[in-house]
Design a protein around this motif. Structure first.
Motif: not given
Length: 499
Positions: A85-90, A268-277, A402-409
């Motif tokens: 699922v993480a690879l879907y974000f590439i 925005m990046f850190l708030s997404l990256a720290l929210n592990i799924s 910006l959306m790319c940064i969010d997607s990396i997160g």
């Protein structure tokens, strides 16, 4: 004399109540009419197709069906699926590349229409391959799923360029545009989630994937019907397009160095990256007949459909009550509410709901609704904030950045979740430590509150960029008359006042 007066008042109340009810029913249609009068109808159509049918229906349907596909057809462990699922974000990480192509490289004289067609063709072929070919190797199936994600990402970056430009030209409508996107996405998700379980049961996970070819087919149609001015394709224009790529990259670099831009982007990046799924761990646990509640395919779909209803409620709450709040205040309380709602997951995994007498079916409705409402309230202002950080002239590419940064997160969130599930040994049949993974996830959500100082205190309708960025285009006279017609040429007086 008082009796006739009371009788007269009573006789007037039903018409007043009926008028109020009619007004409430007609309000969304009047709102859409207002947006259509201020913006191009083709733009509204694009939002409905990309956000509603594409990201909403297709994304939600794909989420459930692909989970069952990996679990029942390919028989993969939850931590491995979480990594897939993480690879879907590439493809979503590559959004700046798609943005540069759509902004600076026209195809046969058109800048937007061909990319809708390309996105549709990629999604159509990929969906049909994975749905119609039996015994598909894992690597090929994963490649098809990533291609489906790429189809949605290319279409998304094209329509996002339109959204960003409209938000710059009409900043007072920026929250309304995000409300429209959020409502379309959540409504499409409601339909996708509520029907996914039915199709999985009757067609199987692989057979259900044939429906994933429908939204890309509509993208192809959109590429042919959407209005766009044709631009010249002379050698000079092609040479200038190549030069503009370099200018665009320099402008993006210059913009991201401003504190007004990099600080909220970092938040925005850190708030997404720290929210592990831990989603895949939950999914396998949901369907386990021994350790979990053993939900059926239909009910799993309904759980997520209930979450989509929660997302719609979150959009409505934001639109009605929260779009005038300052960014920092709103994001602080939204993140706090999101972290608190995550504790319901912990109670559910520990089965404490049964101790207090709340059935699994009822508790999961409460948990999913609370989580989705708080998640949407948290996400909406971040998207509005992103649109306000885009300089005019490179708005499409910069919003894609910006959306790319969010997607990396988000990619780090999914891969981090895969690592946590693996470390705590959460497998297809062992869920002993799932509660520890959920607890760690929730603690990280609370820790994000310490980063709120990175968010500006400004109102959501204020311009956040310095005057040297927001008052002029950053890459010369690239695409005013050549772009997709997003705002009608003749505006009414109210629109002129807004500008």
């Amino acid at each position: 004399m008082s009796t006739p007066d009371h009788q007269n008042d009573d006789s007037k109340s039903p018409p007043i109540a009926a008028a109020t009810t009619t007004s409430i029913i007609l309000e969304p249609f009047q709102w859409l009419r207002m947006l259509s009068s201020q913006l191009s109808p083709t733009f509204i159509l694009g939002v409905f197709l990309v956000y509603g049918l594409g990201q909403g229906f297709s994304g939600s349907f794909f989420r459930v069906v692909s989970d069952y596909y990996w679990k029942d057809v390919q028989k993969v462990q939850p931590s491995v699926v979480q990594l897939y699922v993480a690879l879907y974000f590439i493809p979503w990480v590559m959004k700046p590349i798609w943005g540069i192509f759509t902004d600076t490289f026209p195809v046969r004289g058109y800048r937007r229409r061909p990319y809708f067609v390309i996105a549709g063709l990629i999604g159509l072929v990929s969906g049909l391959v994975v749905a119609l070919r039996a015994n598909l190797p894992v690597l090929i199936a994963l490649s098809c799923f990533i291609a489906l994600s790429a189809s949605m990402a290319i279409a998304d970056v094209t329509i996002d360029a339109c959204i960003a430009r409209n938000s710059i030209e009409l900043p007072s409508l920026a929250p309304d545009l995000q409300t429209l996107c959020g409502f379309c996405s959540s409504t499409g998700a409601l339909i996708g989630f509520s029907t996914s379980g039915f199709f999985v049961r009757h067609l199987g996970p692989q057979g259900s994937l044939v429906l994933m070819a429908i939204p890309p087919a509509f993208l192809i149609v959109l590429g042919f019907v959407i209005f766009e001015h044709k631009v010249s394709a002379s050698r000079y224009e092609k040479k200038r397009a190549v030069e503009n790529v370099g200018m665009t990259i320099k402008s993006m670099y210059k913009t991201i160095l401003y504190p007004q831009v990099w600080k909220p982007s970092l938040y925005m990046f850190l708030s997404l990256a720290l929210n592990i799924s831990t989603h895949e761990g939950h999914f396998y646990w949901y369907t386990d007949p021994k350790a979990g509640p053993a939900f059926s395919q239909e009910f799993v779909g309904m759980i997520y459909a209930i979450g989509a209803v929660g997302s719609i409620l979150g959009v409505l709450i934001y639109h009605k009550a929260l779009k005038d709040f300052p960014f920092r205040k709103l994001l602080f309380y939204a993140q706090l509410l999101y972290a608190i709602s995550g504790m319901l997951d912990l109670l559910f995994v520990l089965r404490w709901n049964l101790i207090v007498g709340i059935p699994d079916y009822f508790f999961v409705v409460i948990e999913e609704t609370a989580t989705r409402i708080s998640s949407k309230i948290r996400w909406m202002p971040m998207i509005v904030l992103s649109t306000q950080l885009c300089p005019l002239g490179i708005e499409g590419t910069f919003f894609a950045l910006l959306m790319c940064i969010d997607s990396i997160g988000a990619l780090l969130s999914k891969s981090g979740g895969a690592m946590v599930l693996h470390l705590f040994h959460v497998t297809r049949s062992d869920f002993t430590n799932l509660w520890l993974a959920v607890l760690l996830r929730n603690m990280l959500r609370f820790s994000t509150l310490a980063l709120i100082f990175l968010v500006p205190k400004a109102d959501q309708s204020e311009r956040l960029l310095p005057s040297e960025l927001s008052g002029k285009k950053m890459v010369g006279d690239v695409v005013d008359e050549e772009n997709l017609e997003l705002v009608p040429v003749t505006r009414n007086e109210k629109t002129q006042d807004r500008l």
